[in-house]
Structure formats: structure tokens, C-alpha cells
Design a protein around this motif. Structure first.
Motif, short mmCIF file in Angstrom:
data_model
loop_
_atom_site.label_atom_id
_atom_site.label_comp_id
_atom_site.label_asym_id
_atom_site.label_seq_id
_atom_site.Cartn_x
_atom_site.Cartn_y
_atom_site.Cartn_z
N ASN A 183 0.78 -1.07 0.04
CA ASN A 183 -0.13 0.07 0.09
C ASN A 183 1.00 1.04 0.02
O ASN A 183 1.82 1.35 0.85
CB ASN A 183 -0.94 -0.05 1.18
CG ASN A 183 -1.85 -1.02 1.08
OD1 ASN A 183 -2.37 -1.68 0.24
ND2 ASN A 183 -2.28 -1.67 2.32
N SER A 184 0.64 2.10 -0.92
CA SER A 184 1.33 3.23 -1.16
C SER A 184 0.73 4.18 -1.91
O SER A 184 0.24 3.76 -3.12
CB SER A 184 2.84 2.94 -1.81
OG SER A 184 3.61 4.30 -1.87
N THR A 185 0.83 5.57 -1.74
CA THR A 185 0.25 6.55 -2.69
C THR A 185 1.62 7.08 -3.56
O THR A 185 1.53 8.32 -4.10
CB THR A 185 -0.43 7.83 -1.80
OG1 THR A 185 0.59 8.29 -0.86
CG2 THR A 185 -1.66 7.02 -1.21
N SER A 186 2.75 6.52 -3.35
CA SER A 186 3.83 7.00 -4.28
C SER A 186 3.81 6.55 -5.70
O SER A 186 3.52 5.41 -5.83
CB SER A 186 5.12 6.51 -3.77
OG SER A 186 5.34 7.01 -2.37
N LEU A 187 4.02 7.58 -6.70
CA LEU A 187 3.73 7.09 -8.07
C LEU A 187 4.87 6.18 -8.54
O LEU A 187 4.74 5.53 -9.54
CB LEU A 187 3.77 8.37 -8.88
CG LEU A 187 2.60 9.13 -9.10
CD1 LEU A 187 2.79 10.44 -10.10
CD2 LEU A 187 1.27 8.39 -9.63
N THR A 188 5.99 6.28 -7.78
CA THR A 188 7.06 5.03 -8.12
C THR A 188 7.52 4.56 -6.74
O THR A 188 7.92 5.26 -5.84
CB THR A 188 8.24 6.04 -8.74
OG1 THR A 188 7.78 6.60 -9.86
CG2 THR A 188 9.52 4.98 -9.16
N VAL A 189 7.84 3.38 -6.78
CA VAL A 189 8.38 2.52 -5.76
C VAL A 189 9.31 1.50 -6.30
O VAL A 189 9.58 1.55 -7.38
CB VAL A 189 7.08 1.62 -5.16
CG1 VAL A 189 6.11 2.69 -4.60
CG2 VAL A 189 6.38 0.87 -5.95
N ASN A 190 9.99 0.91 -5.35
CA ASN A 190 10.93 0.01 -5.63
C ASN A 190 10.51 -1.57 -5.35
O ASN A 190 9.50 -1.56 -4.56
CB ASN A 190 12.29 0.13 -4.50
CG ASN A 190 13.37 -0.84 -4.80
OD1 ASN A 190 13.98 -0.86 -5.71
ND2 ASN A 190 13.41 -1.93 -3.80
N PHE A 191 11.04 -2.36 -6.30
CA PHE A 191 10.53 -3.81 -5.94
C PHE A 191 11.99 -4.79 -6.12
O PHE A 191 12.77 -4.63 -6.96
CB PHE A 191 9.60 -4.14 -7.27
CG PHE A 191 9.50 -5.60 -7.01
CD1 PHE A 191 8.64 -6.10 -6.14
CD2 PHE A 191 10.19 -6.65 -7.73
CE1 PHE A 191 8.26 -7.58 -5.82
CE2 PHE A 191 9.65 -8.08 -7.91
CZ PHE A 191 8.77 -8.41 -6.79
N ASP A 192 12.24 -5.40 -5.04
CA ASP A 192 13.39 -6.06 -5.03
C ASP A 192 13.10 -7.45 -5.34
O ASP A 192 12.39 -8.47 -4.88
CB ASP A 192 13.88 -6.30 -3.66
CG ASP A 192 15.09 -6.98 -3.17
OD1 ASP A 192 15.34 -7.81 -4.09
OD2 ASP A 192 15.87 -7.05 -2.04
N PHE A 219 8.07 -4.88 -2.18
CA PHE A 219 8.14 -3.66 -2.55
C PHE A 219 8.51 -2.83 -1.45
O PHE A 219 8.61 -3.33 -0.24
CB PHE A 219 6.62 -3.20 -2.91
CG PHE A 219 6.00 -3.90 -4.06
CD1 PHE A 219 6.22 -3.31 -5.55
CD2 PHE A 219 5.14 -4.72 -3.99
CE1 PHE A 219 5.67 -3.81 -6.55
CE2 PHE A 219 4.73 -5.42 -5.04
CZ PHE A 219 4.72 -4.97 -6.51
N SER A 220 9.14 -1.66 -1.70
CA SER A 220 9.32 -0.78 -0.77
C SER A 220 9.48 0.44 -1.29
O SER A 220 9.57 0.88 -2.59
CB SER A 220 10.92 -1.08 -0.27
OG SER A 220 11.92 -0.83 -1.08
N GLN A 221 9.34 1.54 -0.43
CA GLN A 221 9.34 2.91 -1.01
C GLN A 221 10.78 3.20 -1.58
O GLN A 221 11.93 2.58 -1.09
CB GLN A 221 9.17 3.84 0.11
CG GLN A 221 7.78 4.12 0.92
CD GLN A 221 6.74 4.36 -0.07
OE1 GLN A 221 5.58 4.03 -0.13
NE2 GLN A 221 6.98 5.25 -0.92
N LEU A 222 10.72 4.22 -2.49
CA LEU A 222 12.22 4.81 -3.17
C LEU A 222 12.85 5.37 -2.07
O LEU A 222 12.40 6.33 -1.31
CB LEU A 222 12.25 5.11 -4.11
CG LEU A 222 11.77 4.45 -5.71
CD1 LEU A 222 11.54 5.42 -6.73
CD2 LEU A 222 13.00 3.59 -5.81
#
Length: 786
Positions: A768-777, A783-786
Motif C-alpha cells: 500500500n502506497s500513494t507514491s507514483l514510483t516504488v522499488n521492487f526487490d 516492494f518498498s518506498q524509494l
């Protein structure tokens, strides 16, 4: 004719009346059967596979009016027709696992001639059989999805239960302008008969012209309508191959074996996004140039940007864009995608337009309504959309005022219209001697969304009161015991669009202590889904008012997936996969439906609901193909709201909308609707059932049954981006883009206007995130926030 792979039947004129794969245990006939036509008293012998119509120097001819010369062997047949100074020959030849079909046109005279129009029927088994044995419709009928290209046209005929083999038609010679359709149907909606509608489409290859001068689309700049000029003794030929394939990937694999390139691109790009184009040429095929054109901008040459099979570029201008790929052998393939300013702007414009132009207020012709009005519950979808948009978009203007207009309409227009004396237990018979139980699910949704609004934005009742109203109406919608007539009892047990909100409704009803309603609704929901699951091998939910209907199997798939009935969800999910198109034109990726346009079409409401069903089912099952199909369908549906579209005669003001788009060109039933947007009310002038549905005639408003699909979008792709690993182990996004970094990390950018969640379809994990870009390992699959 017969080979190791095919058995072909032809009538006395040489037209193909039977086409079967020898190893197909279902023995499906892949072309329209004249015996079935005769059983329904349809007079369409002139449209059987291989028949044609041609206009020479403005003189019209039909093959059915001529007696061909026929030469036949065990594996080949040749038909020759003579029309004054024109000879048309067709050759069918079985070669290994293929049926080859050549069409040749020759000027046998001493003077030049003009072929104004030339259409050859390729009447595949696109049939909704008038048969309550729904398995016949699922297993012996096909959806047909066209990819039109000057030199690489192909048709994907997909069996409706998605069981292989399927049939592909591939162009390997000549130039094709378009694919048109003609429809035969019977609609008994007002006869209180269910199912009430059946029909079929006949497809044709348009090889010249396609339209009379007074019937052609005036703004279709993508697909040509050119004539053919032949000098004395000159000829022109076209070649096609018919071959089986298994699934979408195999359809393109077979195409490449036949010399077709495979071109991939995003169907919809917003103005701040880049388009990614991937081109896989066939063997011995080399790209010469890559160009993109739109009506708003000059043609761009992107050839220099093409490296390692792909290119990225920033599109210029809005509306439809045509991708033109030319190869060194002189052949050309195309693709069509859409460019929008932004989806969030489209949604805000729509909400503003409805409140400024559609809401009639106290002094309107029908006070407090949102026009255009209809007796059908679909017509209040506009109101549910406004509420959902206000609940999601913090930037929308005057949200409290918009909510209050909807609230006033719900209380003063909706309630007294659909219920006698406002009594939710007493639906009003708006259809003569019956009411539609399905209407109630739209009304319950409206009241439910009012219950989600802030209390200070409401003026007439409290959120808790609206929740109680929603629960009471919904109870009538799903509880057969609350109806005193057989039709009502039966329809109450049908699934519908309520799969999109019932889980949330039940949760809120339980929390509010509405125990009686919760008990009855949850029991009805459990009973309905258990019954649908139990009967899923018989596909009973695929039949509604119509003999075979995505309004039946779409909700069935989603309802079963939501309630963890995986077996039935997978069965109906296959029907969804077969129902949603794949094509080189984003508009042809719509869910398969024809009866509002009498042709293959986009229908906003049912296209969007079907897309939502595919998305929900795919997400619950971890089925990437279903989510991909849902995304394709969604982008087609958004075209119905696109004020920047340039290739359709019906132009829209910002916020305006049209419910239907006729994909085929030409639509031979209604040529004025070919590649055009409109609403069902345009048929009111035809009389019959449409005059009864729209008693005031054509209103000039084409959006009476729209809105609920945008609510589905807002709660689906409007907030969600998906990730999955492809067959090479690389991660791809749906409704987003990925950029691979070192150490198997990916930067994931969402296309969703109100992003709230990222989902890994391979594991089911949600971030769950409202960030338009996130990180995926990818190593940890997290997933995680950038």
C-alpha cells in the motif's frame, strides 16, 4: 476437400459452409452454417464464406447473382465469376496444416476500370445460438478480433470457452483496407421472455472502397477507403492462410511463421508518459522505417531511435496515433494507440460536466434528475461516479456541492420513481407489467456511496440512514422471498454488477448493527455464489436475458473469485479471456459485444464491468492473462470519454461522453455508425423496442447508461498497478512501467491517477502506497518506498 488437418464442405456455388479441424473432439464448424440460417429464416446466402460484392465503374454486382465456373480436386477448388469486363477468381487449397485462399481480380477488357468497392465475406462462426444449451454457445461459437494492416491483417477467432484449437486467419499477400460486419439478430426484450436476444455477425474483408459516398465516416483518417484502378488486362490478388492456434501467444507465433512481424506498444499513454514500442520482425525481415502520425501533429520519423528491437519516445499531440512500420521488402504494418492529457483530468471534467449540464435541479423537466433519464437502473450510474470521484480526488472542485446534488436527486427523484410511495419493499413496475430487479443494484450502490460521504457534506439524511437504505434495497435485490412474482424471484438470484461493492457493503452493514439485513444479504450472497459454483460446469450463469452474455459470466467469475470458489472462477475466467480482444488497434481490444451497435463494438458500461470482472478474477487467482485482458479492455472503454479523439465523427466536449463505439468499418447494418461513437437512443427512430426504451426519440445525449464502469475503474486500475515475471524471468508492469536496475531491483512507476496499491501477481503480495514510483526487490520479492 479434405487433408490430414482439415475437412472443408462447400455448397454448389463453392462457398465454404463447413470448416473443421480433424483432430478437434468438439467437431466445431468454424464458419456460419446455412442450415442454421435456414432454421431461423435468415436470408443470408449471399454472405457465406467466399461470396462477395463488387462495384465496377459505379455498377454494383453480387456473386450470389452469378453462376461460377468451378474446378475441384480432393484438396483444391477454384471458383471463377465473370462480370462484363471483370473476372474474379477464388482458389482454396489445402496444404499441410493450412488452408490457403487466394482472391484474384482481373480486368479482361480493353479499357481501364475502377473498382469502387470490393468486399469478400469471411463468415466465421461468430454466432449467439438461439439455444438454452449454453455449452453450444460457449463451445461451438467464436469471438472474432481483427488486427487490420495494409499487408499483415489477421483475424483471431477465439472459441468462447477458450478451449483450443482456435482459428487464425492471416494475410500473406495483397493489401487489405478494413474488416466490416453485417448483423442478423432477434430481440424479444419486451415480450417478457428470457433469454430474449440472439444473433450473429458476418465478417468481410474490405479490399476496395467500403462505403457509399453518403455513408462513409468523414474523420476516419487511419483506415483508407480507396478504390482500385485497373488498366486493360491488369490484375490484383490477395492471399490468406487459415491455420489453427492455441492461445494469444501462439496466435502471434503462427503469424511470425507466416512472415508477420510482432509489434507491441502501450494501448494508452498519458501526455507525461513515454511510449515503448517493441518490434520483432519475422525471419528474413528487416525494419526500414518507423513513423508515427496523428491528426494533431506532423508525421514523426522515429527510425533513428530504434535499437535492439525497441524504442522509447514522448508522443506529441493528443488523440489517436498511428504507428507505421515499413520493412525493406516494401510491406507495411501498423498499430493504433491513444494519447490522453491525463486520466485524472478526464475524470474531473466528467464530474464537472454532469453537475453543470446533466443535473436538472428543482425546475427541470424531470425535477432533480441527471439527464438523460431512463427507466433502467443503469441511468443513475452517472451519480455513483460523481460520488466515487469526490471520495477519491482531493483536487476535485466543489465536492460538497456535487455530493449534495446527487443526494437531492437520490432522495427526490430516484426513490419515488423506482419505489411506490418510496417503499423499498415495493418496486414500481416501470416496464408495463414488470420491474427489473437488476435496477435495484444500481440504486443500492448509489445509497451506499452516499453513506461513505462525510456527514457535513450531506444535507438531507445521515450516512447511517443512507447505509440502512442501501441495505434494505439490496436485500430486495438479492432475496427472492421478497418478490411476489416468478420473474422477480428468478432475477433476484442472478448475479450482477453488485459484485463490485457487496463485500464492502456487507462489512459496513455488519459494523452498523443492521443485523437483519446483514443476515439476509449475506445468506443470499452465499446461496447465490454456492449455486453458481455448483452449476459452473454447466455455465448456467453465462445466460442472462441473452443466450450468452458477458453480463452473466463476468460477474459470475468475479463473484466466485471473491468468495474463494476457485474452481468455478477459473471456468468463467476462461470465458472472460475469450471475450476480451487482442489487436493492433486499442479500440478493437474491447470485450466482445454487439447488440447495442449491431456490430463488434465498445460498450462503455459492459466493457468496463467486464474489465472489472477480469481484473478482480485475475487478481484473486494470480492469473496474469486475465489482468492483462482487463487492462486492454479498460483502455478501450476510456475512449468513450475522450474529448481529444480525432478519428470519430461524434466529437465530444470535455466531460461529455458516448456509451457506444462501433469498431467495424463498415458497419453494414448502420453505415453512418461505422467507427463512430453514439448512444443507444440513436436507434429510437427505427421504432420497435428502441422506441419503447426511448419514448421521446433521439435526445442528442448518448450517455444514459454510463458511469458505473468509471466507478469500477476508480476502484480498480484507478488505484492499482500490477507486477509479474515474464517467461524470461524479467518483471513487467500492468498499468505501469518498470525500469531494471542493478542487483535485480526494479523501479516501478504507476499509471494510476489515484495510486494506492502495488500487487505482485506471482505471490499475491500487496504494497500500500500513494507514491507514483516504488522499488521492487526481485530477490526478496518485496516492494518498498524509494
Amino acid at each position: 476437400m479434405k487433408s490430414n488437418y482439415f475437412t472443408i464442405q462447400q455448397n454448389s456455388r463453392g462457398a465454404i459452409t463447413g470448416l473443421r479441424f480433424n483432430d478437434d473432439p468438439t467437431n466445431m464448424n468454424w464458419v456460419i452454417d446455412p442450415n442454421y440460417l435456414k432454421s431461423l429464416n435468415y436470408q443470408d446466402e449471399d454472405k457465406l464464406f467466399g461470396e462477395f460484392h463488387i462495384t465496377v465503374n459505379d455498377h454494383k454486382y453480387r456473386s450470389i447473382d452469378q453462376t461460377p465456373i468451378i474446378h475441384k480436386t480432393d484438396d483444391q477448388s477454384q471458383l471463377t465469376f465473370a462480370f462484363d469486363d471483370v473476372k474474379v477468381s477464388e482458389t482454396f487449397e489445402l496444404v499441410n496444416d493450412r488452408l490457403k485462399w487466394q482472391i484474384q481480380l482481373e480486368n479482361t477488357g480493353s479499357n481501364p476500370i475502377t473498382i469502387n468497392d470490393f468486399g469478400v465475406w469471411i463468415s466465421l462462426a461468430y454466432v449467439m445460438f438461439r439455444d438454452k444449451d449454453v455449452h453450444r454457445n460457449a463451445n461451438q461459437s467464436a469471438a472474432v478480433f481483427p488486427s487490420i494492416s495494409p499487408n499483415y491483417t489477421k483475424l483471431a477467432a477465439v472459441r468462447r470457452d477458450n478451449i483450443a484449437p482456435n482459428l487464425g486467419v492471416y494475410q500473406i499477400g495483397g493489401e487489405v483496407l478494413s474488416v466490416g460486419t453485417y448483423n442478423e439478430y432477434t430481440n424479444r426484450f419486451f415480450e417478457n421472455v428470457s433469454p430474449s436476444l440472439d444473433g450473429m455477425l458476418f465478417h468481410e474483408f474490405v479490399l476496395a472502397g467500403g462505403y457509399s459516398d453518403d455513408q462513409r465516416p468523414h474523420h476516419d483518417w487511419i483506415y483508407p477507403q480507396t478504390a482500385i484502378n485497373l488498366s486493360a488486362n491488369q490484375s490484383r490478388s490477395w492471399d490468406f492462410v487459415l491455420q489453427s492456434y492455441t492461445d494469444q501467444a501462439d496466435f502471434y507465433h503462427v503469424a511470425q511463421q507466416l512472415g508477420h512481424p510482432h509489434i507491441q506498444f502501450e494501448p494508452l499513454v498519458q501526455a507525461d508518459q513515454k511510449q515503448t514500442i517493441r518490434i520483432s520482425p519475422a525471419d528474413n525481415q528487416q525494419v526500414a522505417t518507423i513513423k508515427v502520425r496523428s491528426q494533431q501533429t506532423l508525421e514523426e520519423d522515429l527510425t533513428a531511435n530504434f535499437t535492439n528491437g525497441s524504442l522509447n519516445y514522448q508522443p506529441k499531440g493528443l488523440g489517436e496515433h498511428e504507428l507505421i512500420v515499413t520493412f525493406t521488402d516494401g510491406t507495411t504494418d501498423i498499430g493504433v494507440f491513444n494519447v490522453m492529457a491525463s486520466i485524472s483530468k478526464l475524470l474531473r471534467d466528467r464530474a464537472d460536466y454532469l453537475c453543470d449540464h446533466s443535473y436538472t435541479g428543482k425546475t427541470g423537466k424531470i425535477p432533480y434528475s441527471f439527464s438523460p433519464v431512463s427507466n433502467q437502473g443503469e441511468s443513475i450510474g452517472k451519480m455513483t461516479f460523481i460520488l466515487q470521484e469526490c471520495l477519491l480526488d482531493a483536487s476535485i472542485s466543489d465536492s460538497s456541492q456535487k455530493i449534495q446534488e446527487v443526494e437531492t436527486s437520490a432522495v427526490n427523484y430516484v426513490r419515488p420513481k423506482w419505489f411506490v410511495d418510496g417503499d423499498f419493499k415495493h418496486p414500481r413496475k416501470l416496464y408495463g407489467d414488470f420491474y427489473r430487479v437488476m435496477d435495484l443494484e444500481y440504486i443500492a450502490h448509489l445509497f451506499y456511496l452516499l453513506s461513505k460521504c462525510p456527514a457535513d457534506a450531506l444535507k438531507l439524511h445521515t450516512p447511517k440512514e443512507y447505509l440502512a437504505w442501501a441495505a434494505e434495497v439490496f436485500d430486495v435485490r438479492v432475496n427472492p422471498d421478497l418478490h411476489d412474482n416468478q420473474r422477480g424471484k428468478e432475477e433476484a438470484q442472478m448475479l450482477g454488477v453488485y459484485f463490485m461493492y457487496i463485500e464492502d457493503l456487507l462489512k459496513d452493514v455488519k459494523m452498523a448493527g443492521l443485523d437483519k439485513e446483514y443476515s439476509e444479504i449475506s445468506q443470499a450472497w452465499q446461496t447465490a455464489t454456492e449455486r453458481v459454483e455448483k452449476n459452473s460446469p454447466q455455465l448456467l450463469a453465462a445466460m442472462t436475458e441473452h443466450f450468452f452474455d458477458n453480463a452473466g459470466f463476468g460477474p459470475a467469475a468475479a463473484a466466485l473469485a471473491l468468495t474463494h470458489h476457485q474452481s468455478g472462477a477459473k471456468i468463467y475466467g476462461e470465458l472472460l479471456k475469450a471475450n476480451i480482444g487482442f489487436s493492433n488497434d486499442f479500440r478493437s481490444q474491447s470485450p466482445d459485444r454487439w447488440w447495442e451497435a449491431l456490430s463488434y463494438m465498445i460498450h462503455s458500461l459492459w466493457g468496463g464491468v467486464t474489465a472489472a470482472a477480469a481484473q478482480i478474477t485475475g487478481e484473486q487467482l494470480g492469473d496474469v492473462a486475465l489482468v492483462q485482458a482487463a487492462y486492454r479492455a479498460t483502455n478501450a472503454v476510456l475512449y468513450m470519454y475522450d474529448a481529444n479523439a480525432t478519428a470519430t465523427d461524434r466529437k465530444l466536449q470535455p466531460g461529455e461522453a458516448a456509451s457506444t463505439y462501433s469498431i467495424a468499418g463498415p458497419n453494414l447494418n448502420r453505415p453512418n455508425l461505422s467507427r463512430n461513437r453514439f448512444g443507444q437512443s440513436i436507434f429510437a427512430s427505427d421504432g420497435g423496442i428502441f422506441a419503447r426504451l426511448f419514448p421521446d426519440g433521439y435526445t442528442g445525449e448518448d450517455d444514459w447508461d454510463m458511469g458505473e464502469e468509471l466507478v469500477a475503474y476508480l476502484n480498480g486500475f484507478g488505484q492499482t498497478t500490477y507486477l509479474y515475471a515474464d517467461t524470461d524471468g524479467n518483471y513487467q508492469a500492468i498499468n505501469g512501467a518498470v525500469k531494471k536496475h542493478a542487483d535485480n531491483h526494479y523501479e516501478v512507476t504507476s499509471f494510476a491517477p489515484y495510486i494506492h496499491r502495488y500487487i505482485d501477481l506471482d505471490t499475491g503480495k500487496q504494497f500500500n502506497s500513494t507514491s507514483l514510483t516504488v522499488n521492487f526487490d526481485a530477490n526478496k520479492q518485496l516492494f518498498s518506498q524509494l
